[in-house]
Design a protein around this motif. Sequence first.
Motif, PDB file in Angstrom:
ATOM      1  N   ALA A  35     -31.031 121.008 120.968  1.00 47.11           N
ATOM      2  CA  ALA A  35     -31.897 121.629 121.897  1.00 47.11           C
ATOM      3  C   ALA A  35     -32.639 120.860 122.566  1.00 47.11           C
ATOM      4  O   ALA A  35     -33.730 122.025 123.077  1.00 47.11           O
ATOM      5  CB  ALA A  35     -32.544 121.788 120.337  1.00 47.11           C
ATOM      6  N   CYS A  36     -31.756 119.733 123.260  1.00 51.61           N
ATOM      7  CA  CYS A  36     -32.288 119.266 123.907  1.00 51.61           C
ATOM      8  C   CYS A  36     -31.326 119.735 125.055  1.00 51.61           C
ATOM      9  O   CYS A  36     -30.681 119.011 125.202  1.00 51.61           O
ATOM     10  CB  CYS A  36     -32.966 118.307 123.857  1.00 51.61           C
ATOM     11  N   GLU A  37     -31.808 119.642 126.767  1.00 58.35           N
ATOM     12  CA  GLU A  37     -30.883 119.247 128.169  1.00 58.35           C
ATOM     13  C   GLU A  37     -30.298 117.820 128.468  1.00 58.35           C
ATOM     14  O   GLU A  37     -28.434 117.182 127.901  1.00 58.35           O
ATOM     15  CB  GLU A  37     -31.669 119.233 128.733  1.00 58.35           C
ATOM     16  N   THR A  38     -31.403 117.101 127.875  1.00 62.14           N
ATOM     17  CA  THR A  38     -30.996 115.521 127.536  1.00 62.14           C
ATOM     18  C   THR A  38     -31.400 114.505 126.426  1.00 62.14           C
ATOM     19  O   THR A  38     -32.542 115.060 125.899  1.00 62.14           O
ATOM     20  CB  THR A  38     -31.061 114.551 128.302  1.00 62.14           C
ATOM     21  N   ASP A  39     -30.652 113.788 125.714  1.00 65.99           N
ATOM     22  CA  ASP A  39     -31.367 112.816 124.255  1.00 65.99           C
ATOM     23  C   ASP A  39     -31.274 113.635 123.171  1.00 65.99           C
ATOM     24  O   ASP A  39     -32.420 113.694 122.383  1.00 65.99           O
ATOM     25  CB  ASP A  39     -32.287 112.067 124.695  1.00 65.99           C
ATOM     26  N   LYS A 121     -30.020 120.756 139.112  1.00 68.29           N
ATOM     27  CA  LYS A 121     -31.327 119.902 139.094  1.00 68.29           C
ATOM     28  C   LYS A 121     -30.280 119.109 138.521  1.00 68.29           C
ATOM     29  O   LYS A 121     -30.291 119.187 137.171  1.00 68.29           O
ATOM     30  CB  LYS A 121     -32.767 120.882 138.352  1.00 68.29           C
ATOM     31  N   ILE A 122     -30.443 117.844 138.637  1.00 68.38           N
ATOM     32  CA  ILE A 122     -30.473 116.509 138.413  1.00 68.38           C
ATOM     33  C   ILE A 122     -31.607 116.278 137.066  1.00 68.38           C
ATOM     34  O   ILE A 122     -32.239 116.978 137.187  1.00 68.38           O
ATOM     35  CB  ILE A 122     -30.822 115.909 139.671  1.00 68.38           C
ATOM     36  N   VAL A 123     -30.904 116.371 135.766  1.00 65.60           N
ATOM     37  CA  VAL A 123     -31.820 115.959 134.584  1.00 65.60           C
ATOM     38  C   VAL A 123     -31.962 114.694 134.305  1.00 65.60           C
ATOM     39  O   VAL A 123     -32.720 114.429 133.297  1.00 65.60           O
ATOM     40  CB  VAL A 123     -31.587 117.187 133.310  1.00 65.60           C
TER      41      VAL A 123
END
Length: 148
Positions: A35-39, A121-123
């Motif tokens: 559900a999330c791009e990170t973590d 984009k750097i995430v």
Amino acid sequence: MKSLQAEQQFVAPWLWNGRIWARRGCKFDSNWQPACETDDCDGRLQCNGLIGKPPATLVQVTLQGDKDKPNFYDVSLVDSYNLPVSVATQSFSPKCTIRSCSKNLNNLCPQELQVVNKDGKIVTCRNACLAFDIDSFCCRNEYGTSEK
């Protein structure tokens, strides 16, 4: 390009310890996994005991439940960095002088540590362990002692 920022307030009980992970690019209203791009934590809004998948900025909290005992928190980049975070306390103490990592470190991330999204984009900026999976960077096996 419009930048969206979200703020989430978490009020902890007097006797509590836990971790809070900064996440970005989340869509909880769909069946998108993760559900999330990170973590991400298994596509859930509330991790409910699961550990968020690094890389991520982490806040660790220990509340003692006794006004005579000190409470502790830290903003940690040990699991890498993805978003600036801050901690606000209800009563400010002169002993608590650093309450945030407020600079966007993704702009300073070396290319070999960068994670980019589908738009380029750097995430997040991974730590060396996540990027290279080498024992010396991960402090494991022969490098798993405080001496090394």
